[in-house]
Motif scaffolding. Structure first.
Motif, mmCIF file in Angstrom:
data_model
loop_
_atom_site.group_PDB
_atom_site.id
_atom_site.type_symbol
_atom_site.label_atom_id
_atom_site.label_comp_id
_atom_site.label_asym_id
_atom_site.label_seq_id
_atom_site.Cartn_x
_atom_site.Cartn_y
_atom_site.Cartn_z
ATOM 1 N N ASP A 42 -135.972 50.277 25.923
ATOM 2 C CA ASP A 42 -135.596 51.011 25.950
ATOM 3 C C ASP A 42 -133.914 51.209 26.361
ATOM 4 O O ASP A 42 -133.498 52.401 25.759
ATOM 5 N N TYR A 43 -133.198 49.818 27.677
ATOM 6 C CA TYR A 43 -132.044 50.266 27.509
ATOM 7 C C TYR A 43 -130.986 49.113 27.657
ATOM 8 O O TYR A 43 -131.829 47.839 27.729
ATOM 9 N N ALA A 44 -130.182 49.269 27.053
ATOM 10 C CA ALA A 44 -129.011 48.350 27.317
ATOM 11 C C ALA A 44 -127.763 48.656 27.923
ATOM 12 O O ALA A 44 -128.070 50.071 27.715
ATOM 13 N N TYR A 45 -127.180 47.650 28.338
ATOM 14 C CA TYR A 45 -126.063 48.291 28.534
ATOM 15 C C TYR A 45 -124.278 48.006 28.145
ATOM 16 O O TYR A 45 -124.892 46.031 27.901
ATOM 17 N N ILE A 46 -123.535 47.883 28.220
ATOM 18 C CA ILE A 46 -122.289 46.630 27.859
ATOM 19 C C ILE A 46 -121.093 46.831 29.417
ATOM 20 O O ILE A 46 -121.169 47.987 30.014
ATOM 21 N N TRP A 47 -121.015 46.116 29.223
ATOM 22 C CA TRP A 47 -120.244 45.838 30.662
ATOM 23 C C TRP A 47 -119.171 44.894 30.731
ATOM 24 O O TRP A 47 -119.328 43.712 29.659
ATOM 25 N N ASP A 48 -117.798 45.411 31.082
ATOM 26 C CA ASP A 48 -116.242 44.750 29.896
ATOM 27 C C ASP A 48 -116.043 43.842 31.385
ATOM 28 O O ASP A 48 -115.545 44.176 32.805
ATOM 29 N N ALA A 49 -116.047 42.733 31.595
ATOM 30 C CA ALA A 49 -116.008 41.468 32.095
ATOM 31 C C ALA A 49 -114.022 41.310 32.316
ATOM 32 O O ALA A 49 -113.760 41.093 33.344
ATOM 33 N N GLY A 50 -113.596 41.856 31.993
ATOM 34 C CA GLY A 50 -112.137 42.304 32.270
ATOM 35 C C GLY A 50 -111.394 43.394 32.666
ATOM 36 O O GLY A 50 -110.773 43.187 33.188
ATOM 37 N N GLN A 51 -112.208 44.737 33.050
ATOM 38 C CA GLN A 51 -112.248 45.354 33.668
ATOM 39 C C GLN A 51 -112.513 45.427 34.838
ATOM 40 O O GLN A 51 -112.936 46.097 36.152
ATOM 41 N N CYS A 52 -113.844 44.492 34.841
ATOM 42 C CA CYS A 52 -115.104 44.413 35.804
ATOM 43 C C CYS A 52 -115.368 46.291 36.042
ATOM 44 O O CYS A 52 -116.012 46.339 36.562
ATOM 45 N N ARG A 53 -116.049 46.860 34.960
ATOM 46 C CA ARG A 53 -116.760 47.930 35.367
ATOM 47 C C ARG A 53 -117.748 48.114 33.858
ATOM 48 O O ARG A 53 -117.960 47.345 32.706
ATOM 49 N N LEU A 54 -118.820 48.648 34.099
ATOM 50 C CA LEU A 54 -120.424 49.599 33.355
ATOM 51 C C LEU A 54 -118.874 50.272 32.246
ATOM 52 O O LEU A 54 -118.049 51.025 32.742
ATOM 53 N N ARG A 55 -119.402 49.752 30.473
ATOM 54 C CA ARG A 55 -118.438 50.485 29.633
ATOM 55 C C ARG A 55 -119.491 51.914 29.315
ATOM 56 O O ARG A 55 -119.276 53.145 29.100
ATOM 57 N N GLN A 56 -120.857 51.448 28.468
ATOM 58 C CA GLN A 56 -121.831 51.736 27.766
ATOM 59 C C GLN A 56 -123.352 51.693 28.554
ATOM 60 O O GLN A 56 -123.812 50.677 28.753
ATOM 61 N N ILE A 57 -124.182 53.028 29.023
ATOM 62 C CA ILE A 57 -125.447 52.356 28.356
ATOM 63 C C ILE A 57 -126.246 53.345 27.422
ATOM 64 O O ILE A 57 -125.332 53.773 27.016
ATOM 65 N N LEU A 58 -126.785 52.131 27.036
ATOM 66 C CA LEU A 58 -127.509 52.510 25.501
ATOM 67 C C LEU A 58 -129.080 52.898 25.489
ATOM 68 O O LEU A 58 -129.953 52.493 26.402
ATOM 69 N N LYS A 59 -129.548 53.620 25.275
ATOM 70 C CA LYS A 59 -131.237 54.160 24.564
ATOM 71 C C LYS A 59 -131.666 53.434 23.111
ATOM 72 O O LYS A 59 -130.401 53.824 22.292
ATOM 73 N N GLY A 60 -132.559 52.387 23.668
ATOM 74 C CA GLY A 60 -132.347 50.986 22.835
ATOM 75 C C GLY A 60 -131.618 50.248 22.455
ATOM 76 O O GLY A 60 -130.108 50.587 22.846
#
Lengths: 507, 278
Positions: B142-160
């Motif tokens: 159900d869930y995925a996320y994108i984490w930005d290693a350049g800025q060290c922060r979560l960018r997006q949460i995705l359904k699917g």
């Protein structure tokens, strides 16, 4: 109507067969299987202390091939375009992936990595597709070296970047450099290859003592090969293109500028000028010429990793330097000429040329028993996939090949591994040419001519040939054609055309 | 020591003969061009269509090629081949392709589809609306996320949680991977207030994997921080661990609800948030 593909095929086979004979007389060449369901393009390759093969694949998997079971198992995954792998111990590897150098470890010993440690990521990325990252190579003191590709104006940059932005260039802002529908109209202003974030076009050193990474050397374009030779020279290969007349191998000098100007803007002492506005003459005076020029279409179009043959392996090729090559069906053997003071130069000769090896030769690794593994890739250009395995036969010590080429004041001294048939030495022909150094993509051969040879002589033991040439010119490439040369027992040379780069002449 | 040969090598007859045209083709062209099918580059048949009667245009293109087709790679210059040889190659192509019909191009099919990967998994790749050093994490179906290693922060949460890497891989990174899920949250700054206020760039340390999911680690000054996102019974949990004492007031996570503040055995503070139901 004759099918051309069949025609080419049969021509290629007969050509390869003629050439392959000399190589397969001394080497067994076969393939190891690649894992099911995994894109078999090899970005990194090494052997583990237990002899198993470890490979980093194009899409981010790192897998281990067990010599015992002949099966693959997954060690790590999810990496971003890994293009280099160095084993630290049975459970730990270093991988250079697009965004960082990563230490990957299996700390609980279950065979699967659980720790991905960022070792070095303090370099810029614009998101341009050509910003590959290569390495690492390790020196005798444990310092690591990685090489960073410049970006290509085949595309612009992405809206988000990592690292500082340099405004140096005709297109100063990030907005102007962004890929959009009109990029094609602006791209020429970007330069064929560009380095708008640090340290694109550089070799970086990551010191073993944990101190800050050092911008080590610059002037690289597409340095897909970084490694040390048996004498500890740091070698980097670079790919034909703008400012590169032909592909080449450099002996990297600390602080040195190696010829591609885009990276100059990241020098500490840079005066802010746009390198593309500088004259080729000025850049030429600044640059360190390549130790070996590898002529396009003849020897190498896209050279890759240099590796030293381990001691006691491959008979007379023991401790020689081999270099991968993507487009020609051969590796390149590079023989440095140590007789020229303060300058690195030498001869390049095709190695293992033929169909059994094939094209796409990207990553090279030896195991302790002397097997050479060659991992292949194409990255959507010309190339191949999979892993070729090369083992020397027992008769390798009797291989007939060039052992060294020394430039002397009045000609070349060629050393051979076996006595030559002196009559055939007279049939050696030498051609010379030089290249342009300019912003154009590649260069034709400039001033090609047949070198005027004096009387060729052979030493009494048949192991040395002297080719007298009256006027040897600096900055010329000498093609020494030994296709007619035969050993005293009638055999052909393993590698019969040598390309000697005379950066300087002999004093 | 040196034994003179009985004749002068300078007058040897080993004059370089022109390379046979099929060998020129094999050495320079064949890796990317086939007779009747587009592979890396166009087929001989297509080249014949493009250049029949225009040898000068053919030579010009060989010396100064451009990128013509979207998604295809640019041909390297063939400047190293003398013009006479390019013209011989031209004649060769025209003759070989005469009367041959083009086959359909190799289909644009991914033989190793990443869309079939079973979560949980990590895939570092280019994705849009995040930095170039992005980490895509499929948490569960159900869930995925994108984490930005350049800025060290979560960018997006995705359904699917499916992702198609093919757009990236076929163009060598010249396109973003295609996220299949719907973006349900985008975080536009660090959840750590001090990082925003003081414009600090945290240093990415890496990640450890347990149960297939990463615990992402970074450093802010002398503080080590780690972040781990998991899913339990359809609920997305986000645990931020600060090494040492920390208070929830130092954080601001719009879209998330603080569930608990605890300490581990080492005295590190663990703040656990859940994604608020939309």
């Amino acid at each position: 109507m004759i099918s051309l593909s069949r025609l080419i095929c049969s021509a290629a086979i007969s050509l390869a067969a003629a050439q392959a004979d000399v190589w397969t007389d001394h080497f067994d060449i076969d393939r190891i299987p690649t894992p099911q369901g995994v894109d078999p393009q090899i970005g990194g390759l090494a052997t583990l202390p237990n002899g198993d093969v470890i490979a980093a694949f194009h899409r981010g998997e790192v897998m281990v091939y067990s010599q015992e079971t002949e099966k693959w198992s997954t060690f790590a995954e999810g990496l971003h375009e890994p293009l280099g792998l160095l084993v630290e111990d049975q459970n730990t590897v270093l991988i250079m992936q697009r965004p960082e150098l990563t230490r990957i470890s299996d700390t609980d010993g279950d065979g699967t990595a659980d720790t991905y440690e960022n070792v070095y990521d303090d370099f810029g990325m614009t998101g341009n597709y050509h910003e590959f990252a290569f390495g690492p190579a390790k020196d005798a003191d444990g310092n690591l070296y990685v090489a960073l590709n410049v970006a290509s104006n085949g595309a612009g940059i992405r809206p988000e970047i990592r690292g500082d932005w340099s405004a140096i260039g005709d297109l100063t802002t990030r907005e102007e450099m962004e890929s959009d529908r009109d990029w094609g109209k602006r791209k020429a202003k970007a330069g064929r290859m560009y380095a708008r974030v640090p340290y694109r076009g550089w070799v970086m050193q990551i010191p073993a003592d944990g101190s800050a990474p050092v911008p080590y050397a610059h002037g690289f374009r597409s340095p897909d090969g970084i490694g040390f030779d048996a004498d500890g020279r740091l070698l980097v290969t670079d790919n034909q293109g703008d400012w590169l007349a032909t592909s080449k191998v450099h002996h990297v000098q600390k602080g040195g500028f190696h010829g591609h100007p885009a990276s100059l803007i990241w020098r500490d002492d840079w005066d802010g000028r746009d390198p593309l506005k500088m004259s080729a003459h000025e850049l030429d005076k600044m640059r360190i010429p390549a130790a070996g020029l590898l002529p396009q279409g003849e020897l190498a179009n896209s050279p890759t990793q240099p590796i030293a043959v381990p001691e006691g392996i491959f008979g007379p090729f023991n401790q020689h330097t081999l270099i991968g090559e993507m487009n020609q069906p051969n590796l390149v053997r590079f023989l440095p000429d140590t007789g020229i003071e303060h300058v690195s130069q030498g001869a390049a000769i095709a190695f293992l040329k033929g169909k059994p090896l094939g094209i796409g030769n990207h990553r090279l690794a030896f195991d302790a028993e002397g097997t050479l593994y060659v991992g292949k890739t194409h990255l959507s250009w010309a190339g191949d996939t999979g892993i070729v395995r090369i083992r020397a036969k027992d008769n390798i010590s009797s291989a007939f090949a060039v052992a060294g080429i020394a430039l002397q004041k009045d000609g070349f001294k060629i050393t051979l591994t076996q006595p030559v048939d002196a009559e055939t030495a007279a049939k050696i022909a030498v051609n010379e040419h030089t290249y342009h150094y300019f912003a154009e993509y590649g260069s034709p051969k400039v001033k090609p001519a047949k070198a005027k040879l004096g009387e060729i002589s052979v030493s009494n033991d048949g192991l040395e040939i002297f080719l007298p040439i009256k006027k040897i010119k600096a900055r010329y490439l000498y093609t020494i054609d030994m296709r007619q040369l035969r050993a005293a027992d009638g055999r052909q040379l393993l590698g019969d055309i040598a390309y000697y780069t005379a950066v300087e002449t002999a004093k | 020591m040196r034994r003179l040969l009985p004749f002068l090598a300078a007058i040897s007859t080993a004059v370089a003969e022109p390379t046979p045209v099929d060998e020129l083709w094999t050495m320079n062209c064949m890796a990317c061009h086939q007779l009747d099918q587009m592979t890396v580059g166009p087929s001989m048949v297509e080249m014949r269509k493009l250049y029949s009667g225009k040898p000068e245009l053919f030579v010009k293109w060989c010396i100064e090629p451009e990128r013509k087709r979207p998604g295809a790679v640019e041909m390297p210059s063939m400047r190293h081949i003398p013009e006479d040889d390019l013209l011989r190659l031209y004649s060769y192509i025209m003759a070989e392709a005469d009367g041959v019909r083009e086959k359909g191009a190799r289909k644009d099919i991914d033989l190793y589809p990443t869309t079939k990967k079973e979560p949980p998994f990590v895939q570092r790749i280019f994705v849009d609306r995040s930095g170039p050093a992005s980490i895509f994490v499929a948490v569960d179906a159900d869930y995925a996320y994108i984490w930005d290693a350049g800025q060290c922060r979560l960018r997006q949460i995705l359904k699917g949680s499916a992702i198609d890497g093919w757009p990236y891989f076929k163009g060598n990174g010249n396109a973003f991977a295609a996220k299949k899920g719907e973006v349900i949250l985008e975080e536009d700054q660090s959840p750590i207030i001090a990082v925003r206020d003081q414009d600090i760039t945290p240093a990415f340390l890496g990640y450890t994997i347990s149960d297939g999911l990463p615990t992402l680690r970074y450093q802010i000054g002398e503080h080590n921080v780690s972040e781990r996102i998991t899913a339990v019974e359809g609920q997305l949990n986000r645990a931020i661990t600060v090494h040492g004492a920390a208070s929830a007031e130092a954080f601001d996570l719009p879209g998330f609800t603080l569930k608990s503040t605890t300490a581990d055995d080492a005295g590190n503070t663990i703040l656990t948030y859940t994604l608020a139901k939309s």
